[in-house]
Design an enzyme around this catalytic site. Structure first.
Site, PDB file in Angstrom:
ATOM      1  N   ASP A  54       3.345  -2.765   8.222  1.00 49.06           N
ATOM      2  CA  ASP A  54       2.314  -2.582   7.199  1.00 49.06           C
ATOM      3  C   ASP A  54       1.355  -1.471   7.623  1.00 49.06           C
ATOM      4  OD1 ASP A  54       0.787  -2.970   4.939  1.00 49.06           O
ATOM      5  OD2 ASP A  54       0.208  -5.027   5.404  1.00 49.06           O
ATOM      6  N   GLU A  74      -0.587 -10.649   3.243  1.00 50.95           N
ATOM      7  CA  GLU A  74      -0.298  -9.821   4.425  1.00 50.95           C
ATOM      8  C   GLU A  74      -0.548 -10.617   5.704  1.00 50.95           C
ATOM      9  OE1 GLU A  74      -1.356  -5.437   2.523  1.00 50.95           O
ATOM     10  OE2 GLU A  74      -2.873  -6.464   3.684  1.00 50.95           O
ATOM     11  N   ALA A 131      -2.831   0.072   7.344  1.00 52.18           N
ATOM     12  CA  ALA A 131      -4.168  -0.479   7.616  1.00 52.18           C
ATOM     13  C   ALA A 131      -5.197   0.478   7.034  1.00 52.18           C
ATOM     14  CB  ALA A 131      -4.385  -0.633   9.118  1.00 52.18           C
ATOM     15  N   ASP A 132      -6.366  -0.051   6.791  1.00 51.20           N
ATOM     16  CA  ASP A 132      -7.464   0.807   6.323  1.00 51.20           C
ATOM     17  C   ASP A 132      -8.204   1.406   7.507  1.00 51.20           C
ATOM     18  OD1 ASP A 132      -7.149   0.344   3.452  1.00 51.20           O
ATOM     19  OD2 ASP A 132      -7.576  -1.733   4.009  1.00 51.20           O
ATOM     20  N   GLY A 136       0.839  -1.209   0.000  1.00 51.82           N
ATOM     21  CA  GLY A 136       0.000   0.000   0.000  1.00 51.82           C
ATOM     22  C   GLY A 136       0.867   1.251   0.000  1.00 51.82           C
ATOM     23  N   SER A 137       0.216   2.403   0.036  1.00 52.72           N
ATOM     24  CA  SER A 137       0.972   3.654  -0.082  1.00 52.72           C
ATOM     25  C   SER A 137       1.827   3.910   1.163  1.00 52.72           C
ATOM     26  CB  SER A 137       0.022   4.824  -0.327  1.00 52.72           C
ATOM     27  OG  SER A 137      -0.925   4.908   0.713  1.00 52.72           O
TER      28      SER A 137
HETATM   29  C1  5RP Z   1      -3.319  -3.454   1.336  1.00 51.93           C
HETATM   30  C2  5RP Z   1      -3.543  -3.003   2.729  1.00 51.93           C
HETATM   31  C3  5RP Z   1      -3.035  -1.653   3.101  1.00 51.93           C
HETATM   32  O1  5RP Z   1      -2.243  -1.755   4.223  1.00 51.93           O
HETATM   33  C4  5RP Z   1      -4.204  -0.745   3.389  1.00 51.93           C
HETATM   34  O2  5RP Z   1      -5.091  -0.780   2.283  1.00 51.93           O
HETATM   35  C5  5RP Z   1      -3.757   0.682   3.664  1.00 51.93           C
HETATM   36  O3  5RP Z   1      -3.281   1.246   2.482  1.00 51.93           O
HETATM   37  P1  5RP Z   1      -2.611   2.666   2.428  1.00 51.93           P
HETATM   38  O4  5RP Z   1      -1.333   2.587   3.175  1.00 51.93           O
HETATM   39  O5  5RP Z   1      -2.418   2.916   0.946  1.00 51.93           O
HETATM   40  O6  5RP Z   1      -3.558   3.680   3.031  1.00 51.93           O
HETATM   41  O7  5RP Z   1      -4.103  -3.675   3.559  1.00 51.93           O
HETATM   42  O8  5RP Z   1      -3.920  -4.685   1.089  1.00 51.93           O
END
Ligand code: 5RP
Length: 217
Positions: A80, A102, A82-83, A28-29
């Protein structure tokens, strides 16, 4: 500060947790900002296990060695984004569609370090649609089962996961008990993985706020 600046700040703060050896890296970003920070200290660790093809490509583009999970033992850390995340460290993940790998890499790590900007911290999970990775032939069956649980599943159009599966994004779920719901979703035949990370929550949250990076445990 913009959301990207907050993500960059937490990515920078996470470098302090990087041990020698091999680390697990998310997708993700926010994870991308972390990879860019890792590149600056690549002499300090041996390499990484990637949670997606996209992450593997980005790591390699920086000259960071990428290892297969099966070729390494337990990882010290998994980092990582998270949303959504609660103060109990339960998360919704999978907005980028990489939830299965993940969850697997996270399961192999002693510590899960979650990087998030302040907008991701919520009281109750579920405003963000819950991603569920599904074996393609089970799509309709799983959708009916998700509806029985009160959700409204929507196929993520034009998207196939790194594992060759489809994703149903589920809205309308009231997630009062994330551990219970994660367990229930795991029981539906045809579900590969659901995006609730509650059975194995994060251990550390680095939260990017206007007042700086806050560490929650
Ligand atoms: C990808 C994920 C990401 O960690 C989640 O979507 C957060 O993304 P971002 O850092 O772009 O806000 O679970 O599968």
């Amino acid at each position: 500060m913009t959301q990207d600046e907050l993500k960059q700040a937490v990515a920078r703060a996470a470098i302090e947790y990087v041990p020698q050896g091999i680390i697990g890296v998310g997708t993700g970003s926010t994870a991308n900002f972390f990879i860019d920070e890792l590149a600056k200290v690549k002499g300090r660790f041996d390499g990484a296990v990637a949670s997606s093809e996209a992450t593997a490509q980005r790591l390699k583009s920086h000259g960071i060695s990428v290892y297969e999970l099966n070729d390494v033992g337990e990882l010290e850390i998994y980092v990582d984004g998270a949303d959504e995340i609660t103060k109990h460290m339960h998360m919704i993940k999978g907005g980028g569609g990489a939830l299965t790998r993940e969850k697997i890499v996270a399961a192999c790590a002693k510590q899960f370090i979650c990087l998030a900007d302040a907008s991701k911290l919520v009281d109750l999970l579920g405003n963000f649609p819950l991603p569920v990775e599904v074996i393609p032939m089970a799509r309709s069956y799983v959708a009916r089962e998700l509806a029985k649980l009160g959700g409204q599943p929507r196929l993520r159009e034009g998207f196939i996961t790194d594992n060759g599966n489809v994703i149903l994004d589920v809205v309308g779920l009231t997630i009062m008990n994330p551990v219970e719901l994660e367990t229930a979703l795991n029981q539906i035949v045809g579900v590969v993985t659901n995006g609730l990370f509650a059975l194995r929550p994060a251990d550390v949250l680095l939260l990017g706020t206007a007042d700086g990076v806050k560490t929650m445990k």
